[in-house]
Design a protein around this motif. Structure first.
Motif, PDB file in Angstrom:
ATOM      1  N   GLY A 146       0.976  -1.024   0.025  1.00 62.17           N
ATOM      2  CA  GLY A 146       0.022   0.017   0.007  1.00 62.17           C
ATOM      3  C   GLY A 146       0.967   0.990   0.031  1.00 62.17           C
ATOM      4  N   ASP A 147       0.767   2.070   0.931  1.00 63.37           N
ATOM      5  CA  ASP A 147       1.580   3.360   0.967  1.00 63.37           C
ATOM      6  C   ASP A 147       2.574   3.071   2.189  1.00 63.37           C
ATOM      7  OD1 ASP A 147      -0.117   4.675  -0.741  1.00 63.37           O
ATOM      8  OD2 ASP A 147      -1.505   5.441   0.594  1.00 63.37           O
ATOM      9  N   ASP A 148       2.806   2.082   2.757  1.00 62.77           N
ATOM     10  CA  ASP A 148       3.676   1.861   3.976  1.00 62.77           C
ATOM     11  C   ASP A 148       5.062   1.009   3.350  1.00 62.77           C
ATOM     12  OD1 ASP A 148       1.836   3.030   5.400  1.00 62.77           O
ATOM     13  OD2 ASP A 148       0.892   1.173   5.862  1.00 62.77           O
ATOM     14  N   TYR A 149       5.961   1.104   4.065  1.00 61.81           N
ATOM     15  CA  TYR A 149       7.388   0.764   3.837  1.00 61.81           C
ATOM     16  C   TYR A 149       7.532  -0.155   5.145  1.00 61.81           C
ATOM     17  CZ  TYR A 149       7.722   3.935  -0.274  1.00 61.81           C
ATOM     18  OH  TYR A 149       7.201   4.493  -1.349  1.00 61.81           O
ATOM     19  N   PHE A 150       8.346  -1.346   4.882  1.00 63.77           N
ATOM     20  CA  PHE A 150       8.697  -2.325   5.794  1.00 63.77           C
ATOM     21  C   PHE A 150      10.000  -2.849   5.618  1.00 63.77           C
ATOM     22  CE2 PHE A 150       4.290  -2.293   5.192  1.00 63.77           C
ATOM     23  CZ  PHE A 150       3.517  -2.299   6.431  1.00 63.77           C
ATOM     24  N   ALA A 151      10.818  -2.978   6.627  1.00 65.50           N
ATOM     25  CA  ALA A 151      12.083  -3.754   6.621  1.00 65.50           C
ATOM     26  C   ALA A 151      11.823  -5.219   6.759  1.00 65.50           C
ATOM     27  CB  ALA A 151      12.922  -3.160   7.497  1.00 65.50           C
ATOM     28  N   TYR A 192       7.880 -11.847  10.643  1.00 67.75           N
ATOM     29  CA  TYR A 192       7.889 -10.389  11.253  1.00 67.75           C
ATOM     30  C   TYR A 192       8.508  -9.406  10.121  1.00 67.75           C
ATOM     31  CZ  TYR A 192       7.138 -12.482  15.836  1.00 67.75           C
ATOM     32  OH  TYR A 192       6.487 -13.092  16.906  1.00 67.75           O
ATOM     33  N   ILE A 193       7.688  -8.206  10.079  1.00 70.01           N
ATOM     34  CA  ILE A 193       8.177  -7.256   9.301  1.00 70.01           C
ATOM     35  C   ILE A 193       8.046  -6.046  10.218  1.00 70.01           C
ATOM     36  CG2 ILE A 193       7.850  -7.952   6.988  1.00 70.01           C
ATOM     37  CD1 ILE A 193       5.012  -6.640   6.917  1.00 70.01           C
ATOM     38  N   ARG A 194       8.934  -4.970   9.831  1.00 74.37           N
ATOM     39  CA  ARG A 194       9.020  -3.737  10.625  1.00 74.37           C
ATOM     40  C   ARG A 194       8.594  -2.777   9.640  1.00 74.37           C
ATOM     41  NH1 ARG A 194      10.056  -4.329  16.346  1.00 74.37           N
ATOM     42  NH2 ARG A 194       9.336  -1.835  16.097  1.00 74.37           N
ATOM     43  N   LYS A 195       7.759  -1.818   9.774  1.00 75.98           N
ATOM     44  CA  LYS A 195       7.474  -0.576   9.428  1.00 75.98           C
ATOM     45  C   LYS A 195       8.262   0.455   9.570  1.00 75.98           C
ATOM     46  CE  LYS A 195       3.459   2.564   8.643  1.00 75.98           C
ATOM     47  NZ  LYS A 195       2.049   3.192   9.080  1.00 75.98           N
ATOM     48  N   ILE A 196       8.849   1.296   8.717  1.00 74.82           N
ATOM     49  CA  ILE A 196       9.849   2.133   8.683  1.00 74.82           C
ATOM     50  C   ILE A 196       9.210   3.555   8.265  1.00 74.82           C
ATOM     51  CG2 ILE A 196      11.742   0.581   8.752  1.00 74.82           C
ATOM     52  CD1 ILE A 196      12.330   1.635   5.860  1.00 74.82           C
ATOM     53  N   ASP A 197       9.626   4.537   8.699  1.00 74.35           N
ATOM     54  CA  ASP A 197       9.402   6.087   8.115  1.00 74.35           C
ATOM     55  C   ASP A 197      10.288   6.056   6.926  1.00 74.35           C
ATOM     56  OD1 ASP A 197       9.582   8.669   7.475  1.00 74.35           O
ATOM     57  OD2 ASP A 197       8.558   9.127   9.184  1.00 74.35           O
ATOM     58  N   PRO A 198       9.879   6.050   5.443  1.00 74.12           N
ATOM     59  CA  PRO A 198      10.802   6.185   4.459  1.00 74.12           C
ATOM     60  C   PRO A 198      11.694   7.383   4.544  1.00 74.12           C
ATOM     61  CG  PRO A 198       8.623   6.776   3.505  1.00 74.12           C
ATOM     62  CD  PRO A 198       8.597   6.311   5.235  1.00 74.12           C
ATOM     63  N   VAL A 199      11.352   8.594   5.194  1.00 72.22           N
ATOM     64  CA  VAL A 199      12.200   9.651   5.034  1.00 72.22           C
ATOM     65  C   VAL A 199      13.180   9.885   6.202  1.00 72.22           C
ATOM     66  CG1 VAL A 199      12.026  12.190   5.076  1.00 72.22           C
ATOM     67  CG2 VAL A 199      10.327  10.975   4.131  1.00 72.22           C
ATOM     68  N   THR A 200      12.757   9.476   7.321  1.00 74.27           N
ATOM     69  CA  THR A 200      13.765   9.674   8.469  1.00 74.27           C
ATOM     70  C   THR A 200      14.427   8.344   8.804  1.00 74.27           C
ATOM     71  OG1 THR A 200      12.071   9.107  10.098  1.00 74.27           O
ATOM     72  CG2 THR A 200      12.207  11.285   9.551  1.00 74.27           C
ATOM     73  N   LEU A 201      13.993   6.976   8.370  1.00 72.53           N
ATOM     74  CA  LEU A 201      14.274   5.649   8.702  1.00 72.53           C
ATOM     75  C   LEU A 201      13.937   5.282   9.869  1.00 72.53           C
ATOM     76  CD1 LEU A 201      17.776   5.866   6.595  1.00 72.53           C
ATOM     77  CD2 LEU A 201      15.320   5.242   5.590  1.00 72.53           C
ATOM     78  N   THR A 228      12.382   3.470  12.959  1.00 72.62           N
ATOM     79  CA  THR A 228      11.547   2.102  13.067  1.00 72.62           C
ATOM     80  C   THR A 228      10.253   2.540  13.781  1.00 72.62           C
ATOM     81  OG1 THR A 228      13.630   1.236  13.415  1.00 72.62           O
ATOM     82  CG2 THR A 228      11.693  -0.003  14.238  1.00 72.62           C
ATOM     83  N   GLN A 229       9.175   1.911  13.167  1.00 67.28           N
ATOM     84  CA  GLN A 229       7.978   1.977  13.641  1.00 67.28           C
ATOM     85  C   GLN A 229       7.180   0.718  14.252  1.00 67.28           C
ATOM     86  OE1 GLN A 229       5.992   4.217  10.503  1.00 67.28           O
ATOM     87  NE2 GLN A 229       6.890   5.989  11.147  1.00 67.28           N
ATOM     88  N   ASP A 230       6.085   0.388  13.680  1.00 63.14           N
ATOM     89  CA  ASP A 230       5.403  -0.861  14.002  1.00 63.14           C
ATOM     90  C   ASP A 230       5.744  -2.052  13.750  1.00 63.14           C
ATOM     91  OD1 ASP A 230       3.433   1.012  15.201  1.00 63.14           O
ATOM     92  OD2 ASP A 230       1.833   0.711  13.378  1.00 63.14           O
ATOM     93  N   LYS A 231       5.710  -2.871  14.740  1.00 66.83           N
ATOM     94  CA  LYS A 231       5.956  -4.539  14.182  1.00 66.83           C
ATOM     95  C   LYS A 231       5.095  -5.241  13.945  1.00 66.83           C
ATOM     96  CE  LYS A 231       8.044  -8.650  16.300  1.00 66.83           C
ATOM     97  NZ  LYS A 231       8.573  -9.286  17.945  1.00 66.83           N
ATOM     98  N   VAL A 232       4.969  -5.832  12.798  1.00 69.88           N
ATOM     99  CA  VAL A 232       3.740  -6.361  12.160  1.00 69.88           C
ATOM    100  C   VAL A 232       4.003  -7.943  12.011  1.00 69.88           C
ATOM    101  CG1 VAL A 232       2.232  -6.674  10.257  1.00 69.88           C
ATOM    102  CG2 VAL A 232       3.098  -4.407  10.932  1.00 69.88           C
ATOM    103  N   ASP A 233       3.285  -8.817  12.514  1.00 68.95           N
ATOM    104  CA  ASP A 233       3.173 -10.235  12.523  1.00 68.95           C
ATOM    105  C   ASP A 233       2.520 -10.733  11.209  1.00 68.95           C
ATOM    106  OD1 ASP A 233       3.176 -13.014  12.814  1.00 68.95           O
ATOM    107  OD2 ASP A 233       2.834 -12.966  14.925  1.00 68.95           O
TER     108      ASP A 233
END
Length: 205
Positions: free
Chosen positions: A130-135, A141-150, A152-157
């Motif tokens: 979608g509009d979200d970026y994940f490491a 597990y994937i980790r949502k990140i801010d694509p500008v500041t890098l 770390t945000q939410d942990k998604v299972d």
């Protein structure tokens, strides 16, 4: 290979010295990640893929390029740094039991790592859902990140949304931006099922 050299993060944007012209039509940001920390305290990873994730961005605008990098603040990163040693197992590295504990504790630690919870050290790829970026790596597990500041945000299972135990870190995209990925499910009687799934380019959730 020498795993003792760790990268240094640079979270603030840094303007690169450019040799030669960058075309004006080249605009946007390239996101990448990969292993950046190979040793913690006196412990070291035993496989190049195991190193803790370093996120990097290369932003192009008006003939200039700025770079920044930041370590992924995963649960794995926080646990390892908190203990100043590797405490979370990776693909090629078994976590070290606490050397101060007795034999029984070490045996329990080993048994717990026989079927461990997977790492959230997403050091293989950056994916866009979608509009979200994940490491991401190859776990559930994937980790949502801010694509500008890098940051770390939410942990998604994945397992909260799909019947999979592991998922590929390299999805494919169609021209509308929908993402297609594959995961594996350890099904009844130990048989493996492959699960193909689609993440819409735009979704209400």
């Amino acid at each position: 290979m020498d795993y003792s050299k760790n990268a240094t993060e640079r979270p603030e944007p840094f303007k690169a010295e450019v040799k030669g012209p960058i075309p004006n039509w080249l605009q946007g940001t390239l996101l990448r990640n990969g292993p950046g920390i190979f040793s913690v305290g006196e412990t070291s990873y035993e496989h190049w893929f195991d190193g803790m994730s370093l996120l990097t961005s290369f932003s192009f605008s008006d003939g200039e390029m700025t770079h920044r990098s930041r370590f992924l603040r995963s649960d794995t990163y926080n646990a390892n740094m908190g203990e100043n040693r590797i405490v979370v197992s990776e693909m090629g590295t078994m976590a070290y039991p606490d050397p101060s504990k007795n034999f029984i504790f070490k045996a329990i630690t080993f048994l717990n790592h026989t079927v461990p919870d997977f790492t959230d050290n997403g050091s293989s790829n950056i994916i866009k859902y979608g509009d979200d970026y994940f490491a991401t790596s190859e776990t559930n597990y994937i980790r949502k990140i801010d694509p500008v500041t890098l940051e770390t945000q939410d942990k998604v299972d994945y397992t909260k949304y799909l019947p999979i135990n592991l998922a590929s870190s390299h999805p494919h995209y169609d021209k509308e931006g929908n993402a297609y990925n594959i995961g594996t499910s350890i099904a009844e009687k130990g048989k493996t099922k492959y699960i193909l799934f689609k993440v819409p380019a735009v979704s209400a959730k």
